[in-house]
Design a protein around this motif. Sequence first.
Motif, PDB file in Angstrom:
ATOM      1  N   THR A   1     -77.631 -21.835  21.299  1.00  0.00           N
ATOM      2  CA  THR A   1     -77.400 -23.042  20.092  1.00  0.00           C
ATOM      3  C   THR A   1     -77.270 -22.316  18.909  1.00  0.00           C
ATOM      4  OG1 THR A   1     -79.751 -23.096  20.055  1.00  0.00           O
ATOM      5  CG2 THR A   1     -78.654 -24.330  21.394  1.00  0.00           C
ATOM      6  N   TYR A   2     -76.413 -23.331  18.138  1.00  0.00           N
ATOM      7  CA  TYR A   2     -76.423 -23.194  16.801  1.00  0.00           C
ATOM      8  C   TYR A   2     -75.400 -21.903  16.315  1.00  0.00           C
ATOM      9  CZ  TYR A   2     -76.709 -24.305  11.555  1.00  0.00           C
ATOM     10  OH  TYR A   2     -76.724 -24.752  10.200  1.00  0.00           O
ATOM     11  N   ARG A   3     -74.408 -21.811  17.215  1.00  0.00           N
ATOM     12  CA  ARG A   3     -73.379 -20.601  17.139  1.00  0.00           C
ATOM     13  C   ARG A   3     -72.101 -21.250  17.529  1.00  0.00           C
ATOM     14  NH1 ARG A   3     -74.566 -15.649  20.747  1.00  0.00           N
ATOM     15  NH2 ARG A   3     -72.875 -14.960  19.302  1.00  0.00           N
ATOM     16  N   PHE A   4     -71.114 -20.392  16.966  1.00  0.00           N
ATOM     17  CA  PHE A   4     -69.793 -21.130  17.479  1.00  0.00           C
ATOM     18  C   PHE A   4     -69.427 -20.964  18.972  1.00  0.00           C
ATOM     19  CE2 PHE A   4     -68.843 -19.781  13.232  1.00  0.00           C
ATOM     20  CZ  PHE A   4     -68.378 -21.116  12.806  1.00  0.00           C
ATOM     21  N   MET A   5     -69.049 -21.749  19.849  1.00  0.00           N
ATOM     22  CA  MET A   5     -68.835 -21.804  21.267  1.00  0.00           C
ATOM     23  C   MET A   5     -68.171 -20.658  21.517  1.00  0.00           C
ATOM     24  SD  MET A   5     -69.332 -24.012  23.915  1.00  0.00           S
ATOM     25  CE  MET A   5     -69.682 -25.773  23.325  1.00  0.00           C
ATOM     26  N   ASP A   6     -66.949 -20.475  21.059  1.00  0.00           N
ATOM     27  CA  ASP A   6     -66.371 -19.309  21.560  1.00  0.00           C
ATOM     28  C   ASP A   6     -67.244 -17.956  21.719  1.00  0.00           C
ATOM     29  OD1 ASP A   6     -66.221 -18.965  18.701  1.00  0.00           O
ATOM     30  OD2 ASP A   6     -64.089 -18.463  18.910  1.00  0.00           O
ATOM     31  N   GLU A   7     -68.054 -17.844  20.619  1.00  0.00           N
ATOM     32  CA  GLU A   7     -68.872 -16.686  20.697  1.00  0.00           C
ATOM     33  C   GLU A   7     -69.794 -16.664  21.626  1.00  0.00           C
ATOM     34  OE1 GLU A   7     -70.393 -16.581  16.771  1.00  0.00           O
ATOM     35  OE2 GLU A   7     -68.872 -15.971  15.692  1.00  0.00           O
TER      36      GLU A   7
ATOM     37  N   ASP B   1     -61.160 -26.168   9.698  1.00  0.00           N
ATOM     38  CA  ASP B   1     -61.455 -25.052  11.016  1.00  0.00           C
ATOM     39  C   ASP B   1     -62.071 -26.078  11.908  1.00  0.00           C
ATOM     40  OD1 ASP B   1     -62.900 -23.257  12.346  1.00  0.00           O
ATOM     41  OD2 ASP B   1     -63.319 -22.040  10.740  1.00  0.00           O
ATOM     42  N   GLU B   2     -61.478 -25.919  13.232  1.00  0.00           N
ATOM     43  CA  GLU B   2     -61.758 -26.856  14.280  1.00  0.00           C
ATOM     44  C   GLU B   2     -62.847 -26.047  15.267  1.00  0.00           C
ATOM     45  OE1 GLU B   2     -58.581 -28.493  16.129  1.00  0.00           O
ATOM     46  OE2 GLU B   2     -57.846 -29.537  14.291  1.00  0.00           O
ATOM     47  N   ARG B   3     -63.565 -25.005  14.895  1.00  0.00           N
ATOM     48  CA  ARG B   3     -64.155 -24.172  15.676  1.00  0.00           C
ATOM     49  C   ARG B   3     -65.563 -25.183  16.099  1.00  0.00           C
ATOM     50  NH1 ARG B   3     -65.724 -18.662  12.751  1.00  0.00           N
ATOM     51  NH2 ARG B   3     -65.166 -20.029  11.068  1.00  0.00           N
ATOM     52  N   SER B   4     -65.888 -25.119  17.440  1.00  0.00           N
ATOM     53  CA  SER B   4     -67.001 -26.050  17.604  1.00  0.00           C
ATOM     54  C   SER B   4     -68.213 -25.253  17.769  1.00  0.00           C
ATOM     55  CB  SER B   4     -66.873 -26.704  18.915  1.00  0.00           C
ATOM     56  OG  SER B   4     -66.490 -25.777  20.197  1.00  0.00           O
ATOM     57  N   ILE B   5     -69.211 -25.916  17.355  1.00  0.00           N
ATOM     58  CA  ILE B   5     -70.719 -25.389  17.314  1.00  0.00           C
ATOM     59  C   ILE B   5     -71.437 -25.842  18.579  1.00  0.00           C
ATOM     60  CG2 ILE B   5     -72.735 -24.908  15.924  1.00  0.00           C
ATOM     61  CD1 ILE B   5     -70.939 -25.175  13.457  1.00  0.00           C
ATOM     62  N   VAL B   6     -72.322 -25.154  19.188  1.00  0.00           N
ATOM     63  CA  VAL B   6     -73.052 -25.268  20.350  1.00  0.00           C
ATOM     64  C   VAL B   6     -74.220 -26.138  19.778  1.00  0.00           C
ATOM     65  CG1 VAL B   6     -74.627 -24.635  22.356  1.00  0.00           C
ATOM     66  CG2 VAL B   6     -72.276 -23.446  21.798  1.00  0.00           C
TER      67      VAL B   6
ATOM     68  N   LEU C   1     -72.076 -23.148   9.395  1.00  0.00           N
ATOM     69  CA  LEU C   1     -72.346 -21.695  10.093  1.00  0.00           C
ATOM     70  C   LEU C   1     -71.484 -20.817   9.176  1.00  0.00           C
ATOM     71  CD1 LEU C   1     -72.484 -21.733  14.024  1.00  0.00           C
ATOM     72  CD2 LEU C   1     -74.479 -22.108  12.291  1.00  0.00           C
ATOM     73  N   ASP C   2     -70.371 -21.076   8.696  1.00  0.00           N
ATOM     74  CA  ASP C   2     -69.404 -20.012   8.254  1.00  0.00           C
ATOM     75  C   ASP C   2     -69.273 -20.591   6.585  1.00  0.00           C
ATOM     76  OD1 ASP C   2     -67.578 -18.301   7.067  1.00  0.00           O
ATOM     77  OD2 ASP C   2     -66.146 -18.326   8.914  1.00  0.00           O
ATOM     78  N   PRO C   3     -69.747 -20.152   5.668  1.00  0.00           N
ATOM     79  CA  PRO C   3     -69.348 -20.644   4.291  1.00  0.00           C
ATOM     80  C   PRO C   3     -68.229 -20.292   3.832  1.00  0.00           C
ATOM     81  CG  PRO C   3     -71.151 -18.710   4.236  1.00  0.00           C
ATOM     82  CD  PRO C   3     -70.685 -19.090   5.614  1.00  0.00           C
ATOM     83  N   ASP C   4     -67.243 -19.528   4.422  1.00  0.00           N
ATOM     84  CA  ASP C   4     -65.991 -19.289   4.108  1.00  0.00           C
ATOM     85  C   ASP C   4     -64.955 -20.003   4.815  1.00  0.00           C
ATOM     86  OD1 ASP C   4     -66.693 -16.984   2.458  1.00  0.00           O
ATOM     87  OD2 ASP C   4     -66.896 -15.683   4.075  1.00  0.00           O
ATOM     88  N   ALA C   5     -65.545 -20.727   5.954  1.00  0.00           N
ATOM     89  CA  ALA C   5     -64.587 -21.844   6.689  1.00  0.00           C
ATOM     90  C   ALA C   5     -64.035 -22.807   5.660  1.00  0.00           C
ATOM     91  CB  ALA C   5     -65.425 -22.364   7.696  1.00  0.00           C
TER      92      ALA C   5
END
Length: 143
Positions: free
Chosen positions: A77-83, A129-134, A121-125
Amino acid sequence: MEILPGAGVALVKVGDQRAEVEGRIGGPVHGHGSKNVYDTAPMLIVHYGPDDRVELVEIAYSGHGGEEVFFDGVQLTYRFMDEVVSGLVAKGHTGTSSDIGFTFHAGFSVWSMGSLWALDLDPDADEEDERSIVEGVSVAPYS
């Protein structure tokens, strides 16, 4: 909090009686029917069948330094889904994708309802940015 694939977590397992669960963690803070939310860290959402036995255990993300959910050394949890998916696949775990996440054959799913965004999660996003977070994990037998 470590999940037990197909079974739940140490505090609540599929097949436990509601009275057993509430004897261990107290009464729900929300809900009194088939779906109940309990004030644990991280928060547990327990689904009961008509016989008051646990059918599904969900664990929500905590975020911002709170306790998160783990399996096989991978923070879920609280990480990018792809990771998360890449980390689990690298350890030999297989499954199938869905419209909101990924279901692993071991007996759990990771999912996102889209309430968090990459900037959480990513201050540089950027805002695009469409990355999903768990945001949560559901645990029950794969079937």
